[in-house]
Enzyme design. Structure first.
Site, PDB file in Angstrom:
ATOM      1  N   ASP A  95      52.403  10.812  39.436  1.00 10.41           N
ATOM      2  CA  ASP A  95      52.852  11.524  38.251  1.00 10.41           C
ATOM      3  C   ASP A  95      53.305  10.513  37.205  1.00 10.41           C
ATOM      4  OD1 ASP A  95      53.855  13.592  36.635  1.00 10.41           O
ATOM      5  OD2 ASP A  95      54.391  14.747  38.421  1.00 10.41           O
ATOM      6  N   ASP A 196      52.138  13.780  32.737  1.00 13.40           N
ATOM      7  CA  ASP A 196      53.171  14.743  32.384  1.00 13.40           C
ATOM      8  C   ASP A 196      53.162  15.026  30.878  1.00 13.40           C
ATOM      9  OD1 ASP A 196      55.640  16.101  33.411  1.00 13.40           O
ATOM     10  OD2 ASP A 196      56.613  14.829  31.915  1.00 13.40           O
ATOM     11  N   GLU A 249      48.808  17.452  31.904  1.00 14.18           N
ATOM     12  CA  GLU A 249      49.593  18.685  31.773  1.00 14.18           C
ATOM     13  C   GLU A 249      49.645  19.022  30.293  1.00 14.18           C
ATOM     14  OE1 GLU A 249      53.966  20.594  32.766  1.00 14.18           O
ATOM     15  OE2 GLU A 249      53.808  18.533  32.101  1.00 14.18           O
ATOM     16  N   HIS A 323      56.004  22.794  40.830  1.00 17.75           N
ATOM     17  CA  HIS A 323      57.452  22.615  40.891  1.00 17.75           C
ATOM     18  C   HIS A 323      58.191  23.164  39.685  1.00 17.75           C
ATOM     19  CE1 HIS A 323      55.878  19.601  38.301  1.00 17.75           C
ATOM     20  NE2 HIS A 323      57.102  19.350  37.866  1.00 17.75           N
ATOM     21  N   ASP A 324      57.478  23.665  38.680  1.00 17.05           N
ATOM     22  CA  ASP A 324      58.125  24.233  37.494  1.00 17.05           C
ATOM     23  C   ASP A 324      58.037  25.751  37.464  1.00 17.05           C
ATOM     24  OD1 ASP A 324      58.751  21.738  36.385  1.00 17.05           O
ATOM     25  OD2 ASP A 324      56.795  21.586  35.391  1.00 17.05           O
TER      26      ASP A 324
HETATM   27  C1  GLC Z   1      56.836  18.554  32.915  1.00 18.69           C
HETATM   28  C2  GLC Z   1      57.312  18.504  34.338  1.00 18.69           C
HETATM   29  C3  GLC Z   1      58.707  19.048  34.393  1.00 18.69           C
HETATM   30  C4  GLC Z   1      59.595  18.165  33.536  1.00 18.69           C
HETATM   31  C5  GLC Z   1      59.030  18.016  32.123  1.00 18.69           C
HETATM   32  C6  GLC Z   1      59.671  16.887  31.386  1.00 18.69           C
HETATM   33  O1  GLC Z   1      56.748  19.823  32.413  1.00 18.69           O
HETATM   34  O2  GLC Z   1      56.424  19.189  35.151  1.00 18.69           O
HETATM   35  O3  GLC Z   1      59.194  19.161  35.690  1.00 18.69           O
HETATM   36  O4  GLC Z   1      60.877  18.721  33.450  1.00 18.69           O
HETATM   37  O5  GLC Z   1      57.658  17.734  32.135  1.00 18.69           O
HETATM   38  O6  GLC Z   1      59.254  15.664  31.911  1.00 18.69           O
END
Ligand code: GLC
Length: 550
Positions: A95, A196, A249, A323-324
């Site tokens: 990640d 990310d 993402e 995980h979100d």
């Molecule tokens: C992404 C991650 C999340 C994190 C955010 C800021 O959305 O998946 O868990 O809080 O980025 O890095």
């Protein structure tokens, strides 16, 4: 390297398995469970960040990209994990949190100490002449997106927590430093990268207020320059590796942009995570609400993305959980009355689409949201802030808690349930987040008496043996059916008909003549197989059936 027939598993290291009894999962814990992962026959594991971090946002606030956080182990542990996974033919996806660093990062600390070079790594801005913050932007975790930059009178931008300072990607030195990070991990045998929030890196140089009726994120999300950054990053790092698999993402992106991000000829990314299908239970587009999911909207979004991405030659990551997100089983299935059937139906729906499926740890045994009773049970900063904001907006404590309980990211972050003991076989010590239903759901029982894990094994095997799943075209079917999400995959004269009943009551679907007249067989179903394939097909509660027609 083909990526179309791969299946990726996501591990949240903090919650997978604790090898040293401190209540927090670690890398050696993952080593201990490789044989379990092997059983599932996944190809690659995406690990959430385990780099040095104060853990204000659970590792997404990185203070050193080159080191393993001592909570998770050492570099030697990582190297051993990598070697053992390689032996097991499982790749690693790391990640990369490159939009921001922790304010503990050396770069930010040097900037604070007055080093001009590192001040140019971040978005530092003066207040408005009237003393107001530089812009009216909101942090995604609540409150303003600007923090005081020491006692300089300036402010620094943080789109997330105040301890996550946004890096200024306009600065070529910043970008080069970040590519170095990717290449460091590549040299350790890593072939997969998840980027990310990568599409919020494209901010303007001049940051301005969002008009009052416009959310500030529209000013800096998914802008054209992100494509340039990705192309440059690809060439400078993973693009040199023919085996690389990457996923970006993408917050609030569009089909058109996602095609561009993933079109092989563009040399950007292999695939993207997009979230539109996971907002169908947001009342008025607001996350911190509680509402039943809109099934017709879900179908329409999945259909539109499948059609659009295929048409443009792009590629989707397929997922319900991460995980979100609260567990999909609680949102779109029925963990109380139909745990196994609804978990399998959701899996079938995703795994037979065009794209690369991701399994979030625990999904394969039907894990669901924890049954917490107080705000003290939660850890995540986002839900703690949301709770306060809900109270401030006039919600009662009970209403606010109910919303947090349905929406908190901690729902998916609870420890993997290995057995039915007090700490779910995850640790000998009280875990950082408590499990609540390990008596009903755990790996040990699932492997002996359950059916969900075996069903996932079948789905994974099918993707590897049936090119119609990895390569076939996509067509929607029964678009107006209010209970069934159905679609077709076509490949070399064969057709796969996928029927998924999203509700706890039976229904019958009528196949069009063009399909009903063809011979075929049931490829997979989560109920004992019917022997005949006819024009009318009965679907039991949460039944999925996929027919392969010649
Ligand atoms: C992404 C991650 C999340 C994190 C955010 C800021 O959305 O998946 O868990 O809080 O980025 O890095």
């Amino acid at each position: 390297m083909t990526f179309q027939d791969k299946v990726i598993y996501q591990i949240y290291p903090k919650s997978f398995y604790d090898s040293d009894g401190d209540g927090i999962g670690d890398l050696r814990g993952i080593i201990a469970k490789i044989s379990y992962l092997k059983k599932l026959n996944i190809d690659m594991i995406w690990f959430n960040p385990f780099f040095v971090s104060p853990q204000n946002d659970n590792g997404y606030d990185i203070a050193d990209y080159y080191k393993v956080d001592p909570t998770f182990g050492t570099m030697a542990d990582f190297e051993e994990l990598a070697a053992k996974l390689k032996e097991a033919h499982i790749g690693i996806m790391l990640d990369m949190v490159l939009n921001h660093t922790s304010t503990d990062h050396e770069w930010f600390q040097k900037a604070l100490a007055g080093d001009k070079k590192y001040q140019a790594f971040y978005y530092l801005r003066d207040p408005k002449p009237n003393g107001d913050l530089p812009t009216n932007w909101e942090s995604k975790f609540g409150g303003p997106a600007w923090g005081k930059f020491g006692n300089t009178g300036k402010y620094y931008l943080h789109l997330y927590d105040p301890t996550q300072a946004d890096l200024d990607w306009h600065n070529p030195e910043v970008r080069q430093e970040l590519y170095k990070v990717i290449n460091f991990w590549r040299a350790k045998g890593v072939h997969g990268f998840r980027f990310d929030v990568i599409n919020v890196t494209g901010k303007e140089t001049k940051l301005v207020d969002a008009p009052t009726d416009v959310a500030s994120k529209t000013l800096y999300t998914d802008t054209p320059v992100v494509q340039d950054y990705l192309k440059e990053m690809n060439t400078a790092s993973f693009g040199q590796d023919p085996d690389a698999i990457t996923v970006g993402e993408m917050s609030s992106t569009s089909i058109a942009n996602s095609v561009q991000y993933t079109l092989p000829a563009n040399h950007e990314l292999t695939m993207v995570f997009t979230f539109h299908h996971l907002k169908v239970d947001y009342a008025n587009g607001e996350k911190w609400t509680k509402a039943p999911f809109d099934f017709m909207k879900l179908k329409q979004i999945l259909n539109d993305w499948q059609i659009g991405m295929a048409k443009g030659g792009g590629w989707n990551a397929l997922f319900w959980n991460n995980h979100d997100q609260p567990r999909a089983l609680n949102r779109f299935g029925d963990p109380v009355h139909y745990r196994a059937k609804s978990a399998e139906m959701l899996a079938t729906t995703m795994h037979l689409l065009r794209g690369t499926p991701y399994i979030y740890m625990g999904e394969e045994i039907g894990m669901s949201d924890p049954d917490y009773t107080s705000m003290a049970d939660y850890v995540d900063i986002e839900c703690k802030n949301a709770y306060k904001e809900l109270l401030a907006a006039g919600k009662s404590a009970t209403e606010a808690f109910e919303i947090v309980k349905t929406k908190s990211r901690d729902n998916s972050r609870t420890p993997m349930q290995w057995d039915n003991s007090e700490y779910a076989g995850f640790s000998t010590h009280k875990p950082w987040l408590m499990p609540t239903n390990q008596a009903e759901v755990n790996v040990k029982d699932e492997l002996v008496t359950g059916e969900i894990f075996a069903y996932y094994q079948k789905l994974i095997k099918l993707r590897k043996t049936q090119p119609i799943i990895s390569l076939g075209d996509f067509k929607p079917l029964l678009e107006n059916d209010p209970q069934v999400f159905a679609y077709l995959r076509d490949y070399k004269g064969q057709t796969l008909v996928v029927l998924n009943n999203f509700y706890g009551k039976s229904t019958t679907v009528q196949l069009p003549d063009s399909l009903a007249n063809r011979s075929g067989k049931i490829l997979i179903s989560n109920y004992p197989e019917q022997t005949t394939v006819g024009p009318k097909i009965e679907l039991k509660p949460y039944q999925s059936t996929a027919l392969l027609l010649n």
